[in-house]
Design a protein around this motif. Structure first.
Motif, PDB file in Angstrom:
ATOM      1  N   PRO A 137       0.806  -1.230   0.000  1.00  0.00           N
ATOM      2  CA  PRO A 137       0.000   0.000   0.000  1.00  0.00           C
ATOM      3  C   PRO A 137       0.835   1.274   0.000  1.00  0.00           C
ATOM      4  O   PRO A 137       0.374   2.319  -0.476  1.00  0.00           O
ATOM      5  CB  PRO A 137      -0.837  -0.113   1.278  1.00  0.00           C
ATOM      6  N   LEU A 138       2.072   1.202   0.504  1.00  0.00           N
ATOM      7  CA  LEU A 138       2.921   2.388   0.547  1.00  0.00           C
ATOM      8  C   LEU A 138       3.676   2.630  -0.753  1.00  0.00           C
ATOM      9  O   LEU A 138       4.158   3.734  -0.998  1.00  0.00           O
ATOM     10  CB  LEU A 138       3.939   2.273   1.688  1.00  0.00           C
ATOM     11  N   ALA A 139       3.794   1.599  -1.574  1.00  0.00           N
ATOM     12  CA  ALA A 139       4.634   1.680  -2.771  1.00  0.00           C
ATOM     13  C   ALA A 139       4.159   2.777  -3.724  1.00  0.00           C
ATOM     14  O   ALA A 139       2.969   2.923  -3.987  1.00  0.00           O
ATOM     15  CB  ALA A 139       4.649   0.340  -3.487  1.00  0.00           C
ATOM     16  N   ARG A 140       5.119   3.552  -4.202  1.00  0.00           N
ATOM     17  CA  ARG A 140       4.877   4.590  -5.200  1.00  0.00           C
ATOM     18  C   ARG A 140       6.134   4.693  -6.064  1.00  0.00           C
ATOM     19  O   ARG A 140       7.232   4.346  -5.623  1.00  0.00           O
ATOM     20  CB  ARG A 140       4.628   5.973  -4.564  1.00  0.00           C
ATOM     21  N   GLU A 141       6.010   5.213  -7.242  1.00  0.00           N
ATOM     22  CA  GLU A 141       7.171   5.474  -8.083  1.00  0.00           C
ATOM     23  C   GLU A 141       8.089   6.457  -7.368  1.00  0.00           C
ATOM     24  O   GLU A 141       7.655   7.523  -6.922  1.00  0.00           O
ATOM     25  CB  GLU A 141       6.730   6.061  -9.427  1.00  0.00           C
ATOM     26  N   GLY A 142       9.349   6.084  -7.203  1.00  0.00           N
ATOM     27  CA  GLY A 142      10.321   6.957  -6.551  1.00  0.00           C
ATOM     28  C   GLY A 142      10.350   6.847  -5.041  1.00  0.00           C
ATOM     29  O   GLY A 142      11.203   7.460  -4.400  1.00  0.00           O
ATOM     30  N   ARG A 143       9.468   6.076  -4.442  1.00  0.00           N
ATOM     31  CA  ARG A 143       9.418   5.927  -2.986  1.00  0.00           C
ATOM     32  C   ARG A 143      10.165   4.673  -2.562  1.00  0.00           C
ATOM     33  O   ARG A 143      10.071   3.631  -3.209  1.00  0.00           O
ATOM     34  CB  ARG A 143       7.964   5.878  -2.517  1.00  0.00           C
ATOM     35  N   ILE A 144      10.907   4.758  -1.475  1.00  0.00           N
ATOM     36  CA  ILE A 144      11.660   3.618  -0.950  1.00  0.00           C
ATOM     37  C   ILE A 144      10.991   3.144   0.340  1.00  0.00           C
ATOM     38  O   ILE A 144      10.822   3.925   1.281  1.00  0.00           O
ATOM     39  CB  ILE A 144      13.126   3.995  -0.685  1.00  0.00           C
ATOM     40  N   VAL A 145      10.598   1.877   0.374  1.00  0.00           N
ATOM     41  CA  VAL A 145       9.918   1.312   1.534  1.00  0.00           C
ATOM     42  C   VAL A 145      10.705   0.107   2.034  1.00  0.00           C
ATOM     43  O   VAL A 145      11.038  -0.798   1.257  1.00  0.00           O
ATOM     44  CB  VAL A 145       8.473   0.891   1.201  1.00  0.00           C
ATOM     45  N   ILE A 146      10.987   0.098   3.313  1.00  0.00           N
ATOM     46  CA  ILE A 146      11.751  -0.975   3.956  1.00  0.00           C
ATOM     47  C   ILE A 146      10.910  -1.577   5.065  1.00  0.00           C
ATOM     48  O   ILE A 146      10.291  -0.852   5.849  1.00  0.00           O
ATOM     49  CB  ILE A 146      13.076  -0.436   4.532  1.00  0.00           C
TER      50      ILE A 146
ATOM     51  N   LEU B  97      17.034 -19.509  15.390  1.00  0.00           N
ATOM     52  CA  LEU B  97      16.512 -19.377  14.036  1.00  0.00           C
ATOM     53  C   LEU B  97      16.045 -17.945  13.810  1.00  0.00           C
ATOM     54  O   LEU B  97      15.312 -17.387  14.629  1.00  0.00           O
ATOM     55  CB  LEU B  97      15.337 -20.333  13.835  1.00  0.00           C
ATOM     56  N   GLN B  98      16.458 -17.340  12.711  1.00  0.00           N
ATOM     57  CA  GLN B  98      16.099 -15.948  12.445  1.00  0.00           C
ATOM     58  C   GLN B  98      14.616 -15.832  12.117  1.00  0.00           C
ATOM     59  O   GLN B  98      14.115 -16.489  11.207  1.00  0.00           O
ATOM     60  CB  GLN B  98      16.944 -15.398  11.291  1.00  0.00           C
ATOM     61  N   THR B  99      13.921 -14.991  12.862  1.00  0.00           N
ATOM     62  CA  THR B  99      12.473 -14.853  12.713  1.00  0.00           C
ATOM     63  C   THR B  99      12.073 -13.567  11.998  1.00  0.00           C
ATOM     64  O   THR B  99      10.902 -13.199  12.010  1.00  0.00           O
ATOM     65  CB  THR B  99      11.794 -14.902  14.096  1.00  0.00           C
ATOM     66  N   GLU B 100      13.024 -12.895  11.404  1.00  0.00           N
ATOM     67  CA  GLU B 100      12.723 -11.697  10.612  1.00  0.00           C
ATOM     68  C   GLU B 100      13.673 -11.608   9.429  1.00  0.00           C
ATOM     69  O   GLU B 100      14.862 -11.893   9.549  1.00  0.00           O
ATOM     70  CB  GLU B 100      12.814 -10.430  11.462  1.00  0.00           C
ATOM     71  N   HIS B 101      13.147 -11.220   8.303  1.00  0.00           N
ATOM     72  CA  HIS B 101      13.930 -11.096   7.079  1.00  0.00           C
ATOM     73  C   HIS B 101      13.528  -9.793   6.399  1.00  0.00           C
ATOM     74  O   HIS B 101      12.445  -9.684   5.831  1.00  0.00           O
ATOM     75  CB  HIS B 101      13.700 -12.290   6.160  1.00  0.00           C
ATOM     76  N   GLY B 102      14.410  -8.801   6.502  1.00  0.00           N
ATOM     77  CA  GLY B 102      14.130  -7.477   5.980  1.00  0.00           C
ATOM     78  C   GLY B 102      13.816  -7.489   4.486  1.00  0.00           C
ATOM     79  O   GLY B 102      14.349  -8.304   3.730  1.00  0.00           O
ATOM     80  N   GLN B 103      12.951  -6.574   4.081  1.00  0.00           N
ATOM     81  CA  GLN B 103      12.551  -6.445   2.682  1.00  0.00           C
ATOM     82  C   GLN B 103      12.758  -4.991   2.241  1.00  0.00           C
ATOM     83  O   GLN B 103      12.522  -4.066   3.013  1.00  0.00           O
ATOM     84  CB  GLN B 103      11.073  -6.799   2.505  1.00  0.00           C
ATOM     85  N   LEU B 104      13.173  -4.808   0.995  1.00  0.00           N
ATOM     86  CA  LEU B 104      13.371  -3.472   0.449  1.00  0.00           C
ATOM     87  C   LEU B 104      12.677  -3.375  -0.903  1.00  0.00           C
ATOM     88  O   LEU B 104      12.853  -4.231  -1.763  1.00  0.00           O
ATOM     89  CB  LEU B 104      14.860  -3.161   0.305  1.00  0.00           C
ATOM     90  N   ASP B 105      11.865  -2.334  -1.060  1.00  0.00           N
ATOM     91  CA  ASP B 105      11.236  -2.046  -2.351  1.00  0.00           C
ATOM     92  C   ASP B 105      11.587  -0.615  -2.735  1.00  0.00           C
ATOM     93  O   ASP B 105      11.128   0.329  -2.100  1.00  0.00           O
ATOM     94  CB  ASP B 105       9.716  -2.212  -2.258  1.00  0.00           C
TER      95      ASP B 105
END
Length: 325
Positions: free
Chosen positions: A168-177, A240-248
C-alpha cells in the motif's frame, strides 16, 4: 506495541540517477514509537529513539529543529523530551497530523524519512500497529502519505509483520523498507535496535561502511549493514532468524531480500560419518581450489528495475561512535 516516527529537515545532496547531477535537497524526518507494552521494551525503545535522535543529524544531515518524535506513552514522552524539544504522544491523531502536514510543507525537491518502531498484531489481512488509543493499519498509514510527493521518500517499517505495509505504501520513486515478510513473521523484531546501533556506531558486529563497493555511502549500505547486524545477533544466540528485511525501491510493491548475497554463509551441519570421510574432504578441497578464482563479492546493482538500485543514490554519512558510558 511501540512505534517511533521522526521528522527531520536538512540540506543534503542526493545523486540524480537520471542525469548524474547532485542537487541540494531539504530532508525531513519523523520517528514514531508506539506502545512499549512492558518496562523492558520501554527501556529498549526509548534507547533506540535516543540513538536515532542523536544520529539524525550526523548520519542523515538533519537539523535538530526539523526533527519530530512521537513517543509510545507519557513516560517515554517525558524521558525523550530531555533529548529533543519536539516530542508528542504517538496516537492516531498525531501520526495523521504529522504526515498530512508534511505533505503540505514538503517541496518537490525535498526529502522525507519516516521510521516506525513498535509492536504489531495481525487482524485479518491487516497489520495493526499498537499505539495509544485506536491502533492503525497499513491502509490508514498509506492513505495519510498520499499527499507526500517530494523527490526523496524513505519509509522504515521496523515493526513485526511490517511486510504488509510495503504494497500500500509503494509509489514510483518511494523507498519502503520492512523488518519482516508479510504474513509469517510476527514476533518482536531486532531491526529497530540494530538500525539505531548501526547509525550511532554502537553495533556489536557491523559498522556503517561502503558494503556494496560503489565508493559511495548510501541508504543501501545502511540497509545492508542493519540486516547484517540483525543476522549476526540471531546467529550469536544460535536462534533461528524470525525476521527477514525487505526493500522495495522500484515501486512495484514487492519487497526483496537485497541483503541475501551479502550474508555470510551459514555453517553446514554434517553427518559424523560424512565428516570422517577423507575422500569427500579431498573432493571439497579440490573444488575450493577450482573456485578460488571466482569472484564471490555480489555484483553492483546497476539496473533501475531491480530493488536496491535507487537506494544507492540516497546518501548518508558515516556513523559516529558514541560513548555508552
Amino acid at each position: 506495541m511501540s512505534v517511533a516516527l521522526v521528522l527531520v529537515s536538512a540540506t543534503v545532496c542526493m545523486a540524480d540517477d537520471a542525469v548524474g547531477e547532485k542537487p541540494s535537497i531539504q530532508r525531513r524526518m519523523l520517528i514514531c514509537c508506539g506502545l512499549p507494552g512492558d518496562d523492558d521494551h520501554r527501556q529498549k525503545m526509548t534507547t533506540a529513539c535516543q540513538k536515532l535522535i542523536l544520529a539524525s543529524q550526523s548520519v542523515l544531515g538533519v537539523e535538530p529543529g526539523d526533527l519530530r518524535v512521537l513517543a509510545g506513552d507519557q513516560q517515554m514522552v517525558d524521558t525523550l523530551s530531555s533529548d529533543h524539544s519536539a516530542v508528542q504522544l504517538c496516537q492516531r491523531e498525531t501520526i495523521q497530523s504529522e504526515l498530512e502536514q508534511a505533505g503540505k510543507q514538503l517541496g518537490p525537491n525535498d526529502g522525507y524519512w519516516v521510521i516506525l518502531i513498535g509492536h504489531a498484531h495481525p487482524y485479518g489481512v491487516e497489520s495493526q500497529l499498537n499505539i495509544a488509543g485506536p491502533d492503525i493499519n497499513q491502509q490508514d498509514f498509506a492513505r495519510w502519505t498520499d499527499a507526500i510527493r517530494c523527490r526523496e521518500q524513505v519509509y522504515w517499517m521496523t515493526q513485526p509483520i511490517s511486510g504488509f505495509w510495503i504494497k500500500p505504501l509503494a509509489r514510483e520513486g518511494r523507498i519502503v523498507i520492512s523488518a519482516t515478510e508479510a504474513d509469517l513473521e510476527f514476533t518482536g523484531t531486532e531491526m529497530p535496535y540494530a538500525l539505531a546501533d548501526v547509525m550511532t556506531g554502537d553495533a556489536e558486529n557491523q559498522v556503517l561502511e561502503d558494503i556494496d563497493g560503489d565508493s559511495v555511502l548510501s541508504l543501501l549500505d545502511l540497509y545492508l549493514a542493519t540486516n547484517l547486524e540483525v543476522a549476526s545477533r540471531f546467529r550469536a544466540i544460535d536462534r533461528l532468524q524470525t525476521e527477514h528485511g525487505q526493500l522495495d525501491d522500484n515501486g512495484d510493491g514487492r519487497g526483496s531480500e537485497v541483503q541475501e548475497p551479502y550474508l555470510p554463509a551459514k555453517p553446514e551441519e554434517t553427518d559424523d560419518e560424512e565428516a570422517d570421510d577423507e575422500d569427500a574432504e579431498a573432493e571439497d578441497a579440490e573444488a575450493q581450489v577450482k573456485d578460488a578464482t571466482v569472484i564471490t563479492k555480489p555484483a553492483l546493482i546497476e539496473s533501475r528495475n531491480l530493488d536496491g538500485y535507487r537506494s544507492r543514490f540516497v546518501p548518508v554519512s558515516a556513523a559516529q561512535a558514541t560513548d555508552s558510558n
